[in-house]
Design an enzyme around this catalytic site. Structure first.
Site, mmCIF file in Angstrom:
data_model
loop_
_atom_site.group_PDB
_atom_site.id
_atom_site.type_symbol
_atom_site.label_atom_id
_atom_site.label_comp_id
_atom_site.label_asym_id
_atom_site.label_seq_id
_atom_site.Cartn_x
_atom_site.Cartn_y
_atom_site.Cartn_z
ATOM 1 N N ASP A 1 0.484 -1.067 -0.011
ATOM 2 C CA ASP A 1 -0.710 -0.193 -0.288
ATOM 3 C C ASP A 1 0.826 1.361 -0.230
ATOM 4 O OD1 ASP A 1 -1.833 1.855 0.912
ATOM 5 O OD2 ASP A 1 -2.129 0.845 2.424
ATOM 6 N N ASP B 1 2.488 7.138 -4.602
ATOM 7 C CA ASP B 1 3.438 7.836 -5.740
ATOM 8 C C ASP B 1 4.989 6.967 -6.020
ATOM 9 O OD1 ASP B 1 0.625 7.319 -7.003
ATOM 10 O OD2 ASP B 1 0.904 9.190 -6.425
HETATM 11 N N1 SAM Z 1 -3.711 3.681 2.721
HETATM 12 C C1 SAM Z 1 -3.839 4.482 1.704
HETATM 13 C C2 SAM Z 1 -5.048 4.973 0.706
HETATM 14 O O1 SAM Z 1 -6.307 4.462 1.455
HETATM 15 O O2 SAM Z 1 -5.077 5.633 0.142
HETATM 16 C C3 SAM Z 1 -2.621 4.783 0.543
HETATM 17 C C4 SAM Z 1 -1.650 5.185 0.704
HETATM 18 S S1 SAM Z 1 -0.272 5.431 1.985
HETATM 19 C C5 SAM Z 1 -0.644 6.281 3.351
HETATM 20 C C6 SAM Z 1 0.909 4.909 1.911
HETATM 21 C C7 SAM Z 1 2.603 5.101 2.254
HETATM 22 O O3 SAM Z 1 3.471 4.398 2.522
HETATM 23 C C8 SAM Z 1 2.618 6.071 3.637
HETATM 24 O O4 SAM Z 1 2.471 6.211 4.192
HETATM 25 C C9 SAM Z 1 4.260 6.344 3.215
HETATM 26 O O5 SAM Z 1 5.120 7.205 4.033
HETATM 27 C C10 SAM Z 1 4.452 5.135 2.731
HETATM 28 N N2 SAM Z 1 5.637 4.291 2.050
HETATM 29 C C11 SAM Z 1 6.252 5.349 1.166
HETATM 30 N N3 SAM Z 1 7.085 5.135 0.844
HETATM 31 C C12 SAM Z 1 7.832 3.973 1.836
HETATM 32 C C13 SAM Z 1 9.091 2.540 1.755
HETATM 33 N N4 SAM Z 1 9.901 2.700 1.313
HETATM 34 N N5 SAM Z 1 8.722 1.737 2.972
HETATM 35 C C14 SAM Z 1 7.681 1.759 3.404
HETATM 36 N N6 SAM Z 1 7.056 2.515 3.511
HETATM 37 C C15 SAM Z 1 6.595 3.005 2.763
#
Ligand code: SAM
Length: 306
Positions: free
Chosen positions: A173, A176
């Site tokens: 999840d 972008d």
């Molecule tokens: N669940 C959400 C929805 O309802 O649309 C979508 C996006 S969720 C908040 C995406 C998460 O991925 C973010 O909290 C971001 O910090 C995390 N993220 C980005 N890159 C990452 C990585 N390399 N490892 C772990 N988490 C990561």
């Protein structure tokens, strides 16, 4: 959030004051806008800008680096589909890993499956977790489940270190591929996912929009066909507040017992997940599950050719 634009509501060239417009090089020339009632939080973590505002029509909204991650009104579409498409496609999922998803919504959905014994989550940014717990209790409720183990760190490193053949399902999840999530779209990452899955295990990753990102999708599909020797599929759904109003998922399985993603073998809408809990499913059902794999011709041509 820009409030300083000119006040010319009827002019075609106006950015409307008091509205959030989602402007990004990932969708040049267009920007979905939401009316802001109140800004509730603005912070800067080690990884990204984090904003929460109250919108007038979609409830509270979580923004990371200027991009909408979820709104209270339509988060169900994304969280339910990204979780139940993989988990309803296999019998008795027990160990599940979530990469990203710090808001907790995917955890809430995974926890509906009573066969699940362990839910590991690796989120890079602790601020997303704390902000979600404060402003999105109906989403962060996922953390209350005793099967959840939270790891703060980079999902790429976490998967590299995961023992081989551990998980029945991995759900990516992510945000972008500009910023901390970039590597989550690259081939070495998919290789570690395949290694961490048991034979016949499944992965579901956020895979962007067929209207905006066919070039990214093509690359993901090509990589996945090389790496996942079971099956490789693209599914999609509607999420009104995501760019272009749709979002896709890449669903793959490793070599082993065959997984036919189009025909769910573990239907949750007829058992534990629906109606008979205090939190019935709002979006997902078995018919939508199968329909999600039907693609418009322009996308089908490109994806089938890879
Ligand atoms: N669940 C959400 C929805 O309802 O649309 C979508 C996006 S969720 C908040 C995406 C998460 O991925 C973010 O909290 C971001 O910090 C995390 N993220 C980005 N890159 C990452 C990585 N390399 N490892 C772990 N988490 C990561």
């Amino acid at each position: 959030i820009s409030m300083e634009a000119e006040d010319k509501p009827n002019s075609i060239s106006t950015i409307i004051p008091g509205w959030f417009s989602e402007i990004s090089p990932m969708w040049p020339g267009e920007a979905h806008s939401l009316k802001v009632e109140k800004i509730l939080f603005q912070g800067k973590s080690k990884y990204q800008d984090v904003t929460v505002f109250q919108s007038s029509t979609y409830g509270k909204v979580l923004i990371l680096d200027g991009v909408i991650q979820l709104t209270e009104r339509d988060e169900c579409a994304y969280q339910e589909m990204i979780s139940h498409l993989p988990l309803c496609s296999i019998q008795n999922p027990k160990k599940v890993l979530v990469i990203g998803g710090g808001d907790g919504g995917v955890l809430r959905e995974v926890a509906r499956h009573s066969s699940v014994e362990l839910i590991d989550i690796c989120e890079i940014d602790e601020m997303v977790v704390t902000v979600s717990k404060e402003f999105f209790p109906e989403v962060a409720v996922g953390y209350d489940d005793p099967r959840v183990k939270l790891h703060i760190g980079d999902g790429v490193a976490f998967l590299k270190a995961a023992p081989e053949g551990t998980y029945d399902a991995v759900i990516v999840d992510s945000s972008d591929p500009i910023g901390p999530a970039q590597e989550l779209f690259e081939k070495p990452f998919f290789e570690s996912v395949a290694k961490a899955l048991r034979p016949g295990g499944v992965v579901c990753t956020q895979a962007e929009s067929i209207w905006l990102h066919m070039h990214i999708i093509e690359d993901i599909v090509a990589n996945c066909r090389q790496i996942f020797k079971g099956s490789v599929n693209y599914a999609w759904t509607t999420v009104p507040t995501y760019p272009s109003g749709v979002i896709g998922f890449m669903l793959c399985s490793t070599e082993g017992p065959e997984v036919d993603f189009r025909h769910p073998v573990n239907p949750i809408d007829k058992t534990e997940g629906d109606g008979n809990t205090e939190r019935p499913l709002k979006f997902y059902n078995s018919e939508l599950h199968s329909a999600a794999f039907c693609l418009p011709s322009f996308a089908k041509r490109v994806i089938d050719a890879k």
